[in-house]
Design a protein around this motif. Structure first.
Motif, PDB file in Angstrom:
ATOM      1  N   LEU A   7      -3.685   6.662   2.662  1.00 40.82           N
ATOM      2  CA  LEU A   7      -3.355   5.151   1.860  1.00 40.82           C
ATOM      3  C   LEU A   7      -3.964   5.426   0.871  1.00 40.82           C
ATOM      4  CD1 LEU A   7      -4.804   2.528   4.704  1.00 40.82           C
ATOM      5  CD2 LEU A   7      -2.109   3.213   3.960  1.00 40.82           C
ATOM      6  N   GLU A   8      -2.958   4.965  -0.187  1.00 31.90           N
ATOM      7  CA  GLU A   8      -3.635   5.319  -1.432  1.00 31.90           C
ATOM      8  C   GLU A   8      -3.421   3.945  -2.116  1.00 31.90           C
ATOM      9  OE1 GLU A   8      -2.516   7.939  -5.533  1.00 31.90           O
ATOM     10  OE2 GLU A   8      -0.399   6.660  -4.723  1.00 31.90           O
ATOM     11  N   GLY A   9      -4.374   2.929  -2.689  1.00 30.03           N
ATOM     12  CA  GLY A   9      -4.748   2.235  -3.894  1.00 30.03           C
ATOM     13  C   GLY A   9      -5.271   1.233  -2.655  1.00 30.03           C
ATOM     14  N   TYR A  36       0.952  -1.224   0.326  1.00 27.88           N
ATOM     15  CA  TYR A  36       0.376   0.432   0.153  1.00 27.88           C
ATOM     16  C   TYR A  36       1.040   1.123   0.166  1.00 27.88           C
ATOM     17  CZ  TYR A  36      -3.768  -3.160   1.284  1.00 27.88           C
ATOM     18  OH  TYR A  36      -4.708  -3.875   1.004  1.00 27.88           O
ATOM     19  N   GLN A  37       0.324   2.739  -0.488  1.00 23.98           N
ATOM     20  CA  GLN A  37       1.523   3.454  -0.263  1.00 23.98           C
ATOM     21  C   GLN A  37       0.631   4.150   0.003  1.00 23.98           C
ATOM     22  OE1 GLN A  37       2.270   4.844  -4.552  1.00 23.98           O
ATOM     23  NE2 GLN A  37       2.696   2.413  -5.456  1.00 23.98           N
ATOM     24  N   MET A  38       1.386   5.179   0.939  1.00 26.39           N
ATOM     25  CA  MET A  38       0.654   6.268   1.343  1.00 26.39           C
ATOM     26  C   MET A  38       1.167   7.439   0.739  1.00 26.39           C
ATOM     27  SD  MET A  38       0.085   5.131   4.982  1.00 26.39           S
ATOM     28  CE  MET A  38      -0.128   5.593   6.098  1.00 26.39           C
ATOM     29  N   VAL A  39       0.229   8.796   0.795  1.00 28.19           N
ATOM     30  CA  VAL A  39       0.426  10.140   0.474  1.00 28.19           C
ATOM     31  C   VAL A  39      -0.127  11.012   1.374  1.00 28.19           C
ATOM     32  CG1 VAL A  39      -0.032   8.827  -1.638  1.00 28.19           C
ATOM     33  CG2 VAL A  39      -1.796   9.552  -1.234  1.00 28.19           C
ATOM     34  N   CYS A  40       0.139  11.987   0.980  1.00 31.34           N
ATOM     35  CA  CYS A  40      -0.050  13.288   1.488  1.00 31.34           C
ATOM     36  C   CYS A  40      -0.920  14.235   1.649  1.00 31.34           C
ATOM     37  CB  CYS A  40       1.846  14.316   2.919  1.00 31.34           C
ATOM     38  SG  CYS A  40       1.317  15.559   3.335  1.00 31.34           S
TER      39      CYS A  40
END
Length: 90
Positions: free
Chosen positions: A65-67, A54-58
């Motif tokens: 969480l992205e995706g 999982y990707q973390m985005v600000c």
């Protein structure tokens, strides 16, 4: 190779299963884990999810969480997918 302080695999699996089921971030997942009798820090939950793809985005100063998993873009910010508040804000 394993780390003596690494989160047990069963807990990591539970974190991922709850994420998949509820589609919420680390803070909400910490609450759900607490309800299930597991006290896991929010930061640990975030690290587990990142390790699992999982990707973390600000976005606007908040971490999301992205995706859904491995690059699937289930979360889209209002700033065209920007990873920081300055990117995409016009």
């Amino acid at each position: 190779m394993s780390s003596p302080n690494r989160t047990p695999l069963e807990i990591e699996d539970l974190i991922e299963a709850l994420r998949h089921e509820h589609k919420v971030g680390p803070v909400q997942l910490a609450g759900k884990l607490r309800e299930a009798g597991h006290d896991v820090p929010v930061s640990t939950i975030g690290r587990v999810l990142v390790r699992r793809g999982y990707q973390m985005v600000c976005v606007r100063g908040e971490v999301h969480l992205e995706g859904e998993h491995h690059g699937d873009h289930g979360y889209q910010s209002g700033a065209r997918g920007a990873s920081s508040p300055a990117e995409g804000a016009r």
